[in-house]
Design a protein around this motif. Sequence first.
Motif, mmCIF file in Angstrom:
data_model
loop_
_atom_site.group_PDB
_atom_site.id
_atom_site.type_symbol
_atom_site.label_atom_id
_atom_site.label_comp_id
_atom_site.label_asym_id
_atom_site.label_seq_id
_atom_site.Cartn_x
_atom_site.Cartn_y
_atom_site.Cartn_z
ATOM 1 N N ALA A 604 44.642 38.769 53.983
ATOM 2 C CA ALA A 604 44.325 39.515 52.759
ATOM 3 C C ALA A 604 43.313 40.619 53.014
ATOM 4 O O ALA A 604 43.250 41.599 52.257
ATOM 5 N N ALA A 605 42.513 40.477 54.075
ATOM 6 C CA ALA A 605 41.508 41.493 54.385
ATOM 7 C C ALA A 605 42.135 42.802 54.848
ATOM 8 O O ALA A 605 41.458 43.832 54.895
ATOM 9 N N ALA A 606 43.421 42.779 55.201
ATOM 10 C CA ALA A 606 44.146 44.008 55.547
ATOM 11 C C ALA A 606 45.079 44.437 54.422
ATOM 12 O O ALA A 606 45.320 45.629 54.224
ATOM 13 N N TYR A 607 45.603 43.463 53.673
ATOM 14 C CA TYR A 607 46.570 43.748 52.609
ATOM 15 C C TYR A 607 45.841 44.080 51.300
ATOM 16 O O TYR A 607 46.105 43.469 50.269
ATOM 17 N N ARG A 608 44.922 45.035 51.306
ATOM 18 C CA ARG A 608 44.173 45.292 50.076
ATOM 19 C C ARG A 608 43.851 46.764 49.845
ATOM 20 O O ARG A 608 43.184 47.083 48.863
ATOM 21 N N VAL A 609 44.298 47.648 50.718
ATOM 22 C CA VAL A 609 43.862 49.034 50.609
ATOM 23 C C VAL A 609 44.842 49.861 49.769
ATOM 24 O O VAL A 609 45.900 49.393 49.360
ATOM 25 N N HIS A 610 44.473 51.111 49.546
ATOM 26 C CA HIS A 610 45.122 51.950 48.546
ATOM 27 C C HIS A 610 46.636 52.055 48.719
ATOM 28 O O HIS A 610 47.395 51.777 47.788
ATOM 29 N N SER A 611 47.091 52.489 49.902
ATOM 30 C CA SER A 611 48.524 52.734 50.071
ATOM 31 C C SER A 611 49.323 51.443 50.007
ATOM 32 O O SER A 611 50.455 51.426 49.501
ATOM 33 N N PHE A 612 48.748 50.328 50.520
ATOM 34 C CA PHE A 612 49.468 49.067 50.421
ATOM 35 C C PHE A 612 49.612 48.636 48.967
ATOM 36 O O PHE A 612 50.668 48.164 48.547
ATOM 37 N N GLU A 613 48.537 48.769 48.188
ATOM 38 C CA GLU A 613 48.638 48.380 46.781
ATOM 39 C C GLU A 613 49.762 49.157 46.102
ATOM 40 O O GLU A 613 50.541 48.600 45.326
ATOM 41 N N TRP A 614 49.830 50.457 46.374
ATOM 42 C CA TRP A 614 50.901 51.244 45.764
ATOM 43 C C TRP A 614 52.266 50.757 46.255
ATOM 44 O O TRP A 614 53.207 50.611 45.467
ATOM 45 N N SER A 615 52.393 50.505 47.552
ATOM 46 C CA SER A 615 53.666 50.051 48.111
ATOM 47 C C SER A 615 54.117 48.747 47.466
ATOM 48 O O SER A 615 55.293 48.580 47.117
ATOM 49 N N SER A 616 53.194 47.817 47.288
ATOM 50 C CA SER A 616 53.554 46.540 46.663
ATOM 51 C C SER A 616 53.959 46.744 45.213
ATOM 52 O O SER A 616 54.898 46.104 44.713
ATOM 53 N N GLY A 617 53.262 47.642 44.514
ATOM 54 C CA GLY A 617 53.632 47.931 43.136
ATOM 55 C C GLY A 617 54.992 48.584 43.037
ATOM 56 O O GLY A 617 55.807 48.238 42.167
ATOM 57 N N ALA A 618 55.265 49.540 43.936
ATOM 58 C CA ALA A 618 56.567 50.202 43.934
ATOM 59 C C ALA A 618 57.685 49.189 44.153
ATOM 60 O O ALA A 618 58.737 49.241 43.501
ATOM 61 N N ALA A 619 57.459 48.245 45.067
ATOM 62 C CA ALA A 619 58.461 47.208 45.322
ATOM 63 C C ALA A 619 58.642 46.313 44.103
ATOM 64 O O ALA A 619 59.769 45.948 43.743
ATOM 65 N N ALA A 620 57.532 45.954 43.453
ATOM 66 C CA ALA A 620 57.616 45.085 42.279
ATOM 67 C C ALA A 620 58.348 45.776 41.135
ATOM 68 O O ALA A 620 59.200 45.170 40.464
ATOM 69 N N GLY A 621 58.008 47.044 40.885
ATOM 70 C CA GLY A 621 58.660 47.766 39.797
ATOM 71 C C GLY A 621 60.144 47.948 40.033
ATOM 72 O O GLY A 621 60.966 47.798 39.111
ATOM 73 N N THR A 622 60.513 48.267 41.274
ATOM 74 C CA THR A 622 61.925 48.446 41.606
ATOM 75 C C THR A 622 62.674 47.123 41.508
ATOM 76 O O THR A 622 63.792 47.058 40.974
ATOM 77 N N THR A 623 62.069 46.059 42.022
ATOM 78 C CA THR A 623 62.702 44.741 41.974
ATOM 79 C C THR A 623 62.907 44.292 40.534
ATOM 80 O O THR A 623 63.977 43.772 40.171
ATOM 81 N N ALA A 624 61.893 44.480 39.697
ATOM 82 C CA ALA A 624 62.001 44.077 38.295
ATOM 83 C C ALA A 624 63.105 44.849 37.584
ATOM 84 O O ALA A 624 63.914 44.264 36.840
ATOM 85 N N ALA A 625 63.159 46.160 37.804
ATOM 86 C CA ALA A 625 64.174 46.977 37.139
ATOM 87 C C ALA A 625 65.576 46.601 37.605
ATOM 88 O O ALA A 625 66.510 46.481 36.793
ATOM 89 N N MET A 626 65.738 46.398 38.909
ATOM 90 C CA MET A 626 67.055 46.045 39.422
ATOM 91 C C MET A 626 67.474 44.651 38.955
ATOM 92 O O MET A 626 68.651 44.416 38.649
ATOM 93 N N ALA A 627 66.524 43.716 38.888
ATOM 94 C CA ALA A 627 66.849 42.367 38.415
ATOM 95 C C ALA A 627 67.401 42.411 36.994
ATOM 96 O O ALA A 627 68.370 41.706 36.661
ATOM 97 N N LEU A 628 66.805 43.243 36.146
ATOM 98 C CA LEU A 628 67.306 43.376 34.779
ATOM 99 C C LEU A 628 68.685 44.027 34.763
ATOM 100 O O LEU A 628 69.580 43.603 34.023
ATOM 101 N N ASP A 629 68.864 45.050 35.587
ATOM 102 C CA ASP A 629 70.149 45.748 35.617
ATOM 103 C C ASP A 629 71.274 44.851 36.129
ATOM 104 O O ASP A 629 72.414 44.932 35.649
ATOM 105 N N LYS A 630 70.967 44.007 37.108
ATOM 106 C CA LYS A 630 71.991 43.169 37.741
ATOM 107 C C LYS A 630 72.080 41.773 37.123
ATOM 108 O O LYS A 630 72.906 40.964 37.556
ATOM 109 N N ASN A 631 71.212 41.494 36.140
ATOM 110 C CA ASN A 631 71.176 40.179 35.499
ATOM 111 C C ASN A 631 70.966 39.062 36.519
ATOM 112 O O ASN A 631 71.703 38.076 36.577
#
Length: 678
Positions: A604-631
């Motif tokens: 966790a001491a490496a998985y906490r900086v700016h670009s990683f946080e954005w990357s994880s959010g981008a993955a979460a948002g895309t996954t959530a949207a696709m999950a809804l689209d694909k049921n």
Amino acid sequence: MKRKPWQKILSIPLVLFFTIPAIAMNNFPRNPEQIEECDILVIGGGLAGAGAAYEALLMGKTVCLTEITDWVGGQISSQGTSALDERSTQRQELFFPKGYLEFRDRIGDFYGKLNLGECWVSASCFLPKDADYILERQLQDAARKGNGTLKWFPNTVIKDVQIERVENGGTGEQIVSAIAISHKPQPNTPPLNSEPLSQIIEDAYTYEDSSRLKKTVIKFVPPQNDNLEAKAHWMVIEATETGEIIGLTDIPYRLGIDPLSAYEPSSSSRTPDPYCTQGFTYTFAMEKTETPQPQPEPEFYQQYAPYYSYELERLADFDLVFTYRRIYKAQPSERVTFGGIGFTTPTPGDIAMQNWTWGNDYRPGTSVDNLIYSREQLEAMGQLQPHGWMGGLRTETLSKGEQNAIGFYHWLVAGTTDSQLGDGVKKPHPDHIFLTGFDSPMGTAHGLSKYPYIREGRRIIGRPNYAHPDGFTVNEVDISRVNYDDDYYKETLTPQEYRQLRAILAGLEGFGVISGEISPDQAPKRSRSTIYADSVGIGHYAIDFHPCMSESPHEKPGNTEREGERRGQGQAYPFQMPLSAMIPQKIDNMIVAGKSIATSHIAAAAYRVHSFEWSSGAAAGTTAAMALDKNILPYEFTEGFAFRNPHLQTLKTILDSNGNPTAFPNTSIFNEDWDGWR
């Protein structure tokens, strides 16, 4: 010199400790005054939450985004750490998620340069208040471009969630609604951000109005939908700084130190310790002036003075510390070097943001002063009971962190002691002012950041799979460049643990170590991080520790860092973010982004900086949207063998095609040497 309206000398007793009217502590629920529908509820408006909202908006979704402060961006804005932490190779290649790169470009366009402050720790340092402005407009533009709808709820906290088993809804339960409390100041009271967080947080989580805050109770629900075949009608993304919704829903998670094992061989403890998390920091901004300024000593300064230090001789220079995270450079100046670090000298009008380990870091580590309450503590306090949630943070420790930060400013400008380097090192530098005011860089009357930079919170334990029968976790050995040939590991681990460690490090030849065909000491060592078939994002940063202190209180004279906590510190290989680390147990329509994904204490001491946080959010948002689209439900992306899961392969294709890389270039399983990435 003409002074800007927000530049004034801090009057500590009057500003920081403004007296708040008494609040009603009875905690009874009340009916919602507002119902809000959304496809995706993103809880937490930091960089992970912003990244999630950005991608979901581009995919046409209605996103409700809640945030405890009134600024979006977390680290770069409300937490004040507006210096982008990036590794050199990744920065040279500009190999970041699209939305993060867009934010960097917008910073450059806004100022006409990327590094407004000419700081030396980063390629980009800027004003937190401007970051909020820039990022909010980036999200609005994403909504227009993708025909999505952004519903922004600042000054809003989640108080209760309703969890039920849903027909057609998978293996577990789902969040079917969330109750939030939004607050604003009562008439004839000071504006929000007049007092620091510790003085208002308990009021913010209380249903009743107080003499200070007017509350609106909001119920978040999915859109009305008659589709009886839908597995889920909405998705919830946990993107808070502390894993708040993880604690509230009481799903399996870890907090603090993980026990020593073959997977966590540098751990400082044989047993779990939920009280020792990384230090948290209230940042502040200070400006260099033409002449010395009055520097009144805070009444609590002597309590904290025994803690402050430059830390290392090569860092023991005031100008070096000032320019470390300088966020505004007023005029050109000469370039100098100290301790091998080059920087341009400070000039009047320069503004620095301070974030220093032996300075405004506050590092509690015991059961009597830990910041983030453990599950046992939450249960004992009644915060896991219906309507009992109060944010899960110790208010007294927040307050001490605020005092510690104010004290550090006084040490910088007037102090003459150094806890680590001794007498004769620290000199006064009174030609500075502490910046306060609603138009100041931090946007607060007291001058501290609106919310502390919290480096580590609750971390989920992912769902079990064939390789992780006890639940998925990214561990130290999955990313670290530590020299495991050091005799310490052979002497500290049991023979079985040591053999297992060497098998993990042997990569494709690990089976030979386990079977005994290869001696552990003769086993080859891979030079890369673990490769995940379900990777949905990337990150690269050092394993950077701000360890808890050994005793309570943090500022106790002679106190030391927890022994062994820095052993795992050091360089890491560029790493991937597996989707399995973002899918919690028990709740089927929740995805975790940011600091609370399934990592160990050391990883966790490496998985906490700016670009990683954005990357994880981008993955979460895309996954959530696709999950809804694909049921489908999020965990279905990770079922079975990854290469045979069509949903996962489609998701990875969408992420990559949308500019969100899931792997670094030239870092495949067939390339065992990633040493060129620094």
